[in-house]
Design a protein around this motif. Structure first.
Motif, PDB file in Angstrom:
ATOM      1  N   ASN A  19      18.165  -5.475  11.515  1.00 47.42           N
ATOM      2  CA  ASN A  19      19.599  -5.737  11.524  1.00 47.42           C
ATOM      3  C   ASN A  19      20.272  -5.653  12.457  1.00 47.42           C
ATOM      4  N   THR A  20      19.514  -5.761  13.844  1.00 44.43           N
ATOM      5  CA  THR A  20      20.090  -5.980  15.125  1.00 44.43           C
ATOM      6  C   THR A  20      19.331  -6.936  15.642  1.00 44.43           C
ATOM      7  N   ASP A  21      19.963  -7.182  16.898  1.00 41.27           N
ATOM      8  CA  ASP A  21      19.079  -8.477  17.561  1.00 41.27           C
ATOM      9  C   ASP A  21      17.838  -7.920  17.884  1.00 41.27           C
ATOM     10  N   GLY A  22      17.021  -8.815  18.352  1.00 43.73           N
ATOM     11  CA  GLY A  22      15.614  -8.491  18.878  1.00 43.73           C
ATOM     12  C   GLY A  22      14.585  -8.150  17.935  1.00 43.73           C
ATOM     13  N   GLU A  23      13.352  -7.938  18.558  1.00 40.64           N
ATOM     14  CA  GLU A  23      12.336  -7.620  17.451  1.00 40.64           C
ATOM     15  C   GLU A  23      12.083  -6.054  17.369  1.00 40.64           C
ATOM     16  N   PHE A  24      11.236  -5.559  16.618  1.00 35.97           N
ATOM     17  CA  PHE A  24      11.324  -4.098  16.194  1.00 35.97           C
ATOM     18  C   PHE A  24       9.666  -3.697  15.624  1.00 35.97           C
ATOM     19  N   ALA A  25       9.373  -2.685  16.074  1.00 35.79           N
ATOM     20  CA  ALA A  25       8.152  -2.056  15.215  1.00 35.79           C
ATOM     21  C   ALA A  25       8.376  -0.848  14.361  1.00 35.79           C
ATOM     22  N   GLY A  26       7.635  -0.579  13.280  1.00 39.41           N
ATOM     23  CA  GLY A  26       7.865   0.311  12.362  1.00 39.41           C
ATOM     24  C   GLY A  26       6.476   0.917  12.109  1.00 39.41           C
ATOM     25  N   ILE A  27       6.570   2.133  11.121  1.00 44.77           N
ATOM     26  CA  ILE A  27       5.525   2.847  10.850  1.00 44.77           C
ATOM     27  C   ILE A  27       5.574   2.963   9.229  1.00 44.77           C
ATOM     28  N   ILE A  28       4.558   2.854   8.546  1.00 43.73           N
ATOM     29  CA  ILE A  28       4.392   3.162   7.284  1.00 43.73           C
ATOM     30  C   ILE A  28       3.439   4.590   7.159  1.00 43.73           C
ATOM     31  N   ASP A  29       3.970   5.623   6.545  1.00 48.79           N
ATOM     32  CA  ASP A  29       3.369   6.776   6.853  1.00 48.79           C
ATOM     33  C   ASP A  29       2.690   7.165   5.347  1.00 48.79           C
ATOM     34  N   LYS A  30       2.655   6.395   4.494  1.00 47.76           N
ATOM     35  CA  LYS A  30       1.834   6.628   3.128  1.00 47.76           C
ATOM     36  C   LYS A  30       0.734   5.430   3.047  1.00 47.76           C
ATOM     37  N   LYS A  31      -0.114   5.648   2.434  1.00 45.76           N
ATOM     38  CA  LYS A  31      -1.143   4.469   2.194  1.00 45.76           C
ATOM     39  C   LYS A  31      -0.725   3.519   1.127  1.00 45.76           C
ATOM     40  N   CYS A  32      -0.558   2.231   1.428  1.00 39.10           N
ATOM     41  CA  CYS A  32      -0.012   1.427   0.657  1.00 39.10           C
ATOM     42  C   CYS A  32      -0.891   0.274   0.139  1.00 39.10           C
ATOM     43  N   PRO A  33      -0.691  -0.537  -0.843  1.00 36.52           N
ATOM     44  CA  PRO A  33      -1.595  -1.497  -1.259  1.00 36.52           C
ATOM     45  C   PRO A  33      -1.377  -2.956  -0.729  1.00 36.52           C
ATOM     46  N   ILE A  34      -0.193  -2.892  -0.112  1.00 32.63           N
ATOM     47  CA  ILE A  34       0.117  -4.268   0.203  1.00 32.63           C
ATOM     48  C   ILE A  34       0.418  -4.291   1.745  1.00 32.63           C
ATOM     49  N   PRO A  35       0.461  -5.456   2.265  1.00 29.99           N
ATOM     50  CA  PRO A  35       0.810  -5.405   3.912  1.00 29.99           C
ATOM     51  C   PRO A  35       2.407  -5.622   4.073  1.00 29.99           C
ATOM     52  N   ALA A  36       2.801  -5.207   5.275  1.00 32.52           N
ATOM     53  CA  ALA A  36       4.111  -5.236   5.650  1.00 32.52           C
ATOM     54  C   ALA A  36       4.203  -5.741   7.224  1.00 32.52           C
ATOM     55  N   ILE A  68      17.127   2.464   3.607  1.00 28.32           N
ATOM     56  CA  ILE A  68      16.022   3.601   3.140  1.00 28.32           C
ATOM     57  C   ILE A  68      14.849   3.425   4.354  1.00 28.32           C
ATOM     58  N   THR A  69      13.850   4.235   3.950  1.00 26.95           N
ATOM     59  CA  THR A  69      12.779   3.978   5.034  1.00 26.95           C
ATOM     60  C   THR A  69      11.835   2.884   4.824  1.00 26.95           C
ATOM     61  N   PHE A  70      11.306   2.386   5.889  1.00 27.30           N
ATOM     62  CA  PHE A  70      10.172   1.288   5.777  1.00 27.30           C
ATOM     63  C   PHE A  70       9.257   1.645   4.616  1.00 27.30           C
ATOM     64  N   THR A  71       8.579   2.775   4.471  1.00 26.68           N
ATOM     65  CA  THR A  71       7.789   3.236   3.662  1.00 26.68           C
ATOM     66  C   THR A  71       8.265   2.920   2.261  1.00 26.68           C
ATOM     67  N   ASP A  72       9.565   3.440   1.926  1.00 29.82           N
ATOM     68  CA  ASP A  72      10.186   3.516   0.562  1.00 29.82           C
ATOM     69  C   ASP A  72      10.202   1.668   0.411  1.00 29.82           C
ATOM     70  N   LYS A  73      10.758   1.101   1.158  1.00 32.78           N
ATOM     71  CA  LYS A  73      10.772  -0.428   1.082  1.00 32.78           C
ATOM     72  C   LYS A  73       9.611  -1.053   0.377  1.00 32.78           C
ATOM     73  N   VAL A  74       8.499  -0.725   1.243  1.00 28.22           N
ATOM     74  CA  VAL A  74       6.910  -1.360   0.996  1.00 28.22           C
ATOM     75  C   VAL A  74       6.761  -0.860  -0.325  1.00 28.22           C
ATOM     76  N   MET A  75       6.871   0.414  -0.772  1.00 28.46           N
ATOM     77  CA  MET A  75       6.423   1.164  -1.828  1.00 28.46           C
ATOM     78  C   MET A  75       7.043   0.431  -3.202  1.00 28.46           C
ATOM     79  N   ASN A  76       8.287   0.448  -3.072  1.00 32.95           N
ATOM     80  CA  ASN A  76       9.303  -0.326  -4.074  1.00 32.95           C
ATOM     81  C   ASN A  76       8.760  -1.766  -4.295  1.00 32.95           C
ATOM     82  N   ALA A  77       8.493  -2.535  -3.242  1.00 30.85           N
ATOM     83  CA  ALA A  77       8.168  -3.821  -3.552  1.00 30.85           C
ATOM     84  C   ALA A  77       6.773  -3.825  -4.113  1.00 30.85           C
ATOM     85  N   ALA A  78       5.802  -2.712  -3.596  1.00 32.57           N
ATOM     86  CA  ALA A  78       4.462  -2.957  -4.260  1.00 32.57           C
ATOM     87  C   ALA A  78       4.619  -2.599  -5.738  1.00 32.57           C
ATOM     88  N   GLU A  79       5.457  -1.586  -5.994  1.00 31.57           N
ATOM     89  CA  GLU A  79       5.536  -1.300  -7.555  1.00 31.57           C
ATOM     90  C   GLU A  79       6.139  -2.627  -8.405  1.00 31.57           C
TER      91      GLU A  79
END
Length: 744
Positions: free
Chosen positions: A382-399, A360-371
């Protein structure tokens, strides 16, 4: 021919076309929608072009049209039309010296108080010869980019004009449509000279916009060349080019055009590229010898790390863009949350949830955890190396994100028994950004970048009155452009070479987190320090020394520098070499003195006293010149044998003018004994056929248009360009996947 081993690499061509535009050719015909049948070709001529003569010559051709005439940075013109007619024209026009095919150029950015870091605020307390504070007043700066939103409240007072080489008018407004909207040029302009809510480095400079990159941040070589040419005619003091290609060569048209612009008094600042951290990743125009090429360093950043029980190393956390700032200040339990779906996150109240990327999307993961009541979310790859992502909704917790390897270790421990973790914070600055392209330059083996500047997490202006954070060498270059404007205001008689040397002579030498110095071809002279550059009492020109290749056949190299006393009193000078290498002897000039404004030309010689054994290829470091109370570091670089440079780069294939044909292009820095294009089955990696094979190909761009062999190709095909030089056993390859060749 020997067997070719296939490496699946993503290759793309981002070359520039060059030639300057004259006022009477500002009408730019749009390319036809069937642009795969058309191309743009640039013609270098012996004399400045005559529009009437060219129009008469192309009148017998159905598709040829003039795009630009060039007379300042480049002598020649560009035409658009079908390639067959362009080639026919080139063969029949006696004044043509050489031709270049125009390709795509793109902006150098990857989708904080930095003025204080580089010394801009301290410089405000210095006055110019007219009693004005150093703010860039009276300095004309051309921003060659995607345009400028000159209605932005922070830019409206400093914008003075420009030209749009994409649409062919005098309105270089950044593209505003929902589709194809760009923000890059306005962001760059704000770093240089914003004067409102945000303050740029030179907030009273005069900004001019030259729009050469359209929707998607892409433009053609001849558009960039035309802008360089026009900037000379418009008497710009400085031009900023936060754009680049993936071709590392000093002989590309835009690099050559910048060299000529600098010779005419224009200071050129360009980004070094975002293809790091490997060697040889600098691309044109960062390869220009005379331009100031800028790498990206980090500003002052408070970086969060995770300290996990029973895990020895502290784990760096990469915040996801758009998420709440990670500021947890005590110990929390870490629980495993699968991939972050609602049913997987349980017993999470007041805890940190660890989830795996994917599903699922990064946003959904974070919103589900906040709930579920979590205080924060850590997403591991899920693959080797680092990555950067975007949260596209206002969220009350950091990710934040972490690597796959570390995430799997933490997840395993968390599933076995309660696992506790706490956040720690480290203040970091002046580290090289991983994405910042490294040198050296091929062919002449010269040092690039020249300097670095902050290029990570840079907030600046964007269209429609907004602000955002971007990163890239695109953001580092305008900091240097602003610095150059202040130095130019303080020292109006200094030429481009002297201003470049002032920045390099006074730069801060950078070291990594292990306190190990970055290589000269990674950082150049180091991170700029504006106050020191403005106040310098001596100049060493050039600011770095590139000796090329020294070996048994040519065991010494001599470079000449000019030392200039820019102060109002006599100065004593003494060279120092602090290192020791039994294989190298340095022959340095004896001590000397210079009167005010006096200068002296001096030789510096490096001698190999015996051959280097093993795999070592490069020798780099710094020689120091004590100039009164000032110590000037002079970076040097040379190879002790022919280096392992890329034999081939910039490989691209596009559909040809006719059904069943293709056009390819590649860049060979020093030519090749053998060069060719082969086709492979993308799924089985089995060899299909050769498209082209050439012997003894000269250095530079190589291209051809040819028909595909008459056979039925499978759907998934990969083209591999290969090259080999004399004496080498292995072929070097670049590959590019092709789709549906039989339908081309």
């Amino acid at each position: 021919m020997k067997k070719i081993v296939l490496f699946i690499l993503t290759a793309y061509l981002l070359t520039i076309s060059f030639h300057s535009i004259q006022a009477q050719t500002w009408h730019i015909p749009p390319l036809p929608k069937t642009s795969s049948e058309y191309t743009i070709m640039i013609f270098s001529t012996t004399d400045p072009p005559n529009e009437q003569e060219i129009n008469e010559l192309i009148s017998s051709y159905q598709t040829l049209k003039i795009r630009y005439l060039f007379s300042e940075a480049f002598t020649g013109f560009s035409l658009e039309g079908k390639k067959a007619e362009l080639e026919q024209f080139a063969n029949g026009f006696k004044k043509v010296v050489t031709t270049f095919e125009s390709n795509v150029y793109t902006a150098d950015f990857v989708k904080t108080d930095n003025n204080t870091l580089i010394g801009a605020k301290k410089v405000r307390g210095i006055f110019d010869q007219n009693g004005n504070r150093l703010t860039g007043r009276g300095i004309k700066i051309g921003v060659i980019d995607t345009g400028i939103d000159y209605n932005h409240p922070d830019l409206s007072s400093v914008y003075k004009g420009g030209f749009d080489f994409v649409d062919g008018d005098r309105n270089p407004m950044e593209a505003m449509g929902d589709k194809g909207m760009t923000i890059h040029g306005t962001h760059v302009a704000g770093i240089i000279a914003a004067n409102g809510k945000k303050r740029g480095v030179a907030p009273e400079a005069e900004l001019y916009g030259y729009r050469v990159l359209g929707p998607g941040g892409k433009g053609t070589t001849d558009q960039v060349l035309a802008a360089i040419d026009q900037s000379i005619k418009d008497r710009m003091d400085i031009i900023n080019l936060s754009l680049g290609t993936n071709i590392n060569g000093p002989d590309l048209p835009v690099s050559q055009a910048l060299d000529k612009a600098v010779a005419k008094g224009v200071i050129a600042v360009t980004s070094n590229g975002n293809a790091g951290p490997n060697m040889w990743t600098v691309g044109s125009p960062g390869t220009s010898a005379s331009a100031i090429s800028v790498g990206a360093s980090t500003p002052v950043l408070i970086t969060p790390f995770l300290s996990v029980w029973h895990v020895k190393e502290n784990i760096p956390l990469t915040p996801l863009q758009g998420s709440k700032k990670w500021s947890l200040d005590r110990t929390y339990q870490v629980v495993d949350g699968g991939v972050g779906k609602k049913g997987e996150i349980t017993n999470a109240a007041g805890k940190i949830v660890l989830v795996k990327r994917g599903g699922i999307t990064f946003t959904d993961k974070v919103m589900n955890a906040a709930e579920a009541g979590a205080v924060g979310v850590i997403i591991y790859n899920n693959t080797d190396g680092e990555f950067a992502g975007i949260i596209d909704k206002k969220c009350p917790i950091p990710a934040v994100s972490i690597s796959k390897q570390v995430g799997e270790v933490i997840g395993l421990k968390a599933r076995k028994k309660p696992l506790m973790a706490s956040a720690i914070y480290k203040r970091e600055s002046d580290l090289l950004a991983d994405f910042s392209s490294r040198g050296p330059v091929t062919v002449n083996w010269s040092v690039k970048p020249d300097v670095t500047a902050p290029g990570v997490a840079i907030e600046s202006t964007i269209p429609r009155g907004g602000y955002t954070v971007l990163q890239g060498t695109s953001m580092a270059a305008p900091f240097v452009t602003g610095a150059v404007a202040l130095i130019k205001q303080a020292h109006p008689t200094w030429n481009p070479e002297e201003i470049k040397s002032a920045l390099m002579n006074t730069a801060m030498h950078l070291k990594d987190q292990s306190d190990k110095s970055y290589k000269v071809f990674e950082q150049g002279a180091g991170r700029i320090q504006m106050e020191e550059a403005v106040k310098t009492k001596s100049l060493v020109i050039p600011g770095s020394l590139s000796f090329g290749i020294l070996s048994e056949d040519r065991n010494y190299g001599t470079k000449y520098i000019k030392v200039k006393n820019t102060s109002d009193s006599a100065q004593d000078y003494r060279f120092i070499y602090k290192g020791y290498d039994p294989n190298v002897r340095w022959e340095l000039p004896p001590s000397f003195s210079l009167n005010p404004q006096e200068e002296k030309r001096l030789p510096i010689r490096a001698v190999l006293t015996r051959p280097f054994n093993g795999k070592k290829e490069w020798i780099d470091g710094r020689i120091f010149l004590e100039a009164g109370t000032q110590r000037i570091g002079i970076p040097y670089l040379f190879a002790v044998k022919e280096p392992s440079y890329p034999r081939i780069m910039g490989f691209s294939i596009v559909p040809g003018d006719k059904k069943g044909s293709i056009r390819y292009e590649a860049y060979l820095p020093l030519g090749a004994e053998e060069f060719g294009i082969a086709l492979f089955d993308s799924d089985t990696l089995s060899f299909i056929d050769f498209l082209d094979v050439k012997k003894n190909v000269g250095a530079g761009l190589v291209n051809n248009q040819l028909m595909l062999p008459q056979k039925k190709y499978i759907k998934r095909v990969t083209a591999v360009a290969f090259a080999k030089n004399e004496g080498e056993e292995d072929y070097e390859q670049l590959s590019m996947p092709l789709k549906n060749l039989e339908n081309n």
